[in-house]
Design a protein around this motif. Structure first.
Motif, PDB file in Angstrom:
ATOM      1  N   UNK A  67     -16.024  -2.425  32.981  1.00  0.00           N
ATOM      2  CA  UNK A  67     -16.328  -3.679  33.687  1.00  0.00           C
ATOM      3  C   UNK A  67     -16.259  -3.466  35.202  1.00  0.00           C
ATOM      4  N   UNK A  68     -15.257  -2.720  35.652  1.00  0.00           N
ATOM      5  CA  UNK A  68     -15.056  -2.539  37.090  1.00  0.00           C
ATOM      6  C   UNK A  68     -16.084  -1.611  37.720  1.00  0.00           C
ATOM      7  N   UNK A  69     -16.600  -0.649  36.928  1.00  0.00           N
ATOM      8  CA  UNK A  69     -17.410   0.412  37.549  1.00  0.00           C
ATOM      9  C   UNK A  69     -18.803   0.579  36.950  1.00  0.00           C
ATOM     10  N   UNK A  70     -19.000   0.061  35.749  1.00  0.00           N
ATOM     11  CA  UNK A  70     -20.284   0.283  35.077  1.00  0.00           C
ATOM     12  C   UNK A  70     -20.395   1.671  34.458  1.00  0.00           C
ATOM     13  N   UNK A  71     -19.330   2.463  34.515  1.00  0.00           N
ATOM     14  CA  UNK A  71     -19.391   3.826  33.974  1.00  0.00           C
ATOM     15  C   UNK A  71     -19.391   3.807  32.450  1.00  0.00           C
ATOM     16  N   UNK A  72     -19.907   4.890  31.863  1.00  0.00           N
ATOM     17  CA  UNK A  72     -19.848   5.053  30.410  1.00  0.00           C
ATOM     18  C   UNK A  72     -18.445   5.583  30.087  1.00  0.00           C
ATOM     19  N   UNK A  73     -17.709   4.847  29.262  1.00  0.00           N
ATOM     20  CA  UNK A  73     -16.334   5.258  28.940  1.00  0.00           C
ATOM     21  C   UNK A  73     -16.165   5.276  27.425  1.00  0.00           C
ATOM     22  N   UNK A  74     -15.786   6.417  26.884  1.00  0.00           N
ATOM     23  CA  UNK A  74     -15.515   6.537  25.449  1.00  0.00           C
ATOM     24  C   UNK A  74     -14.009   6.703  25.272  1.00  0.00           C
ATOM     25  N   UNK A  75     -13.436   5.908  24.366  1.00  0.00           N
ATOM     26  CA  UNK A  75     -11.984   5.955  24.134  1.00  0.00           C
ATOM     27  C   UNK A  75     -11.709   6.700  22.832  1.00  0.00           C
ATOM     28  N   UNK A  76     -10.878   7.720  22.910  1.00  0.00           N
ATOM     29  CA  UNK A  76     -10.510   8.495  21.716  1.00  0.00           C
ATOM     30  C   UNK A  76      -9.001   8.426  21.545  1.00  0.00           C
ATOM     31  N   UNK A  77      -8.573   7.698  20.508  1.00  0.00           N
ATOM     32  CA  UNK A  77      -7.132   7.572  20.273  1.00  0.00           C
ATOM     33  C   UNK A  77      -6.606   8.815  19.574  1.00  0.00           C
ATOM     34  N   UNK A  78      -5.449   9.291  20.036  1.00  0.00           N
ATOM     35  CA  UNK A  78      -4.839  10.456  19.389  1.00  0.00           C
ATOM     36  C   UNK A  78      -3.791  11.064  20.288  1.00  0.00           C
ATOM     37  N   UNK A  79      -2.955  11.883  19.660  1.00  0.00           N
ATOM     38  CA  UNK A  79      -1.890  12.553  20.407  1.00  0.00           C
ATOM     39  C   UNK A  79      -2.430  13.879  20.934  1.00  0.00           C
TER      40      UNK A  79
END
Ligand code: NAP
Length: 259
Positions: free
Chosen positions: A53-65
């Motif tokens: 929202x703040x930057x318009x960048x493509x952001x992928x979230x990968x949950x994990x340790x």
């Protein structure tokens, strides 16, 4: 200053909160596409949405340790060829070395030394082949100025610094740099948890300890994650190709030495 990294791809580890989040946000502002990781999915997704929202960048979230082989495999599957790698993970707990077992040491070395080395190993040759790479390890001011109760951190992170000192001199000819950012006191959950730990021991409140610590810093305050993130983004910039193998302290001047 345009850092010249628009359209590049970054893997930013441990980035739902704190210093990693600061780095992710600053890179996103420069137009870098991100894969960010953390263990807790909810906070990670919220951070990814806020950065988009703040930057318009493509952001992928990968949950994990990220300190486990499975966590690293998931991150690398989503981002097999990053141009930028920001290594980060939670720090080891404070304590007295007399109570630490071999398993405690292995855990700390795994998280804060071997995990970044594994991720460097998985990505650095691609960077070399593409003639661009920026690797930033978030370590600690404790590398230069050890913190008594954080012996696990002092030890594991100094090991990483020694490894990076050697490798970074081999990669720089290919425009692949590796540097360490050494945070002093930054206002994050991690810092507050250290105050809570010490407050119990000293019979003070965490707030009293926080005030005393910020007053003792030459800047008379704690650093912000935005300041940290912008320093990271600079080291990841096209212009920073002649900076490698460095241990950059961001501590408001707390380290008392001339060099
Ligand atoms: P923080 O505010 O607690 O944030 C830590 C972030 O890392 C969170 O997003 C956390 O999310 C994620 N994380 C932790 N362990 C992880 C793991 N195993 N795998 C994936 N993600 C993980 O901490 P911080 O203050 O930003 O600290 C970052 C690093 O800098 C730590 O190693 C810390 O010791 C070091 N440091 C901080 C300071 C300071 O003043 N803040 C000073 C010196 C050194 P999840 O918990 O959901 O995984």
């Amino acid at each position: 200053m345009d850092l010249g990294i628009r359209g590049r791809t970054a893997l930013v580890c441990a980035a739902s909160k704190g210093l990693g989040k600061g780095c992710a946000l600053s890179l996103a502002r420069e137009g870098v596409n991100l894969v960010i990781t953390a263990r807790g999915r909810e906070a990670l997704e919220a951070t990814a949405a806020a950065i988009r929202k703040a930057t318009g960048a493509k952001v992928t979230a990968i949950a994990g340790d990220i300190t486990t082989p499975e966590g690293r495999a998931a991150a690398l599957a989503a981002c097999p060829s990053p141009d930028i790698l920001v290594n980060n993970a939670g720090g080891p707990p404070p304590g007295d070395f007399r109570s630490w077992t071999r398993a405690d040491w292995i855990k700390a070395v795994d998280a804060n030394m071997l995990t970044p080395i594994e991720l460097i190993k998985a990505t650095v040759d691609g960077m070399i082949a593409r003639k661009f790479g920026r690797i930033v390890n978030i370590t600690s001011g404790a590398v230069k100025m050890p913190i008594p109760e954080l012996g696990l951190s002092n030890g594991a992170r100094t090991g990483l610094s020694g490894f990076v000192a050697g490798l970074s001199r081999q990669t720089v000819q290919h425009n692949v740099t590796i540097n360490n950012l050494l945070p002093g006191p930054f206002d994050t959950d991690r810092l507050r948890s250290n105050f809570a730990f010490n407050a119990k021991k000293l019979g003070k409140t965490p707030e009293e300890l926080a005030r005393a610590r910020s007053d003792a810093n030459p800047a008379k305050r704690f650093g912000t994650i935005e300041e940290f993130g912008d320093a990271c983004a600079f080291l990841c910039g096209a212009q920073a190709g002649f900076i490698t193998g460095q241990n950059l302290l961001l501590d408001g001047g707390a380290y008392p030495g001339t060099f």
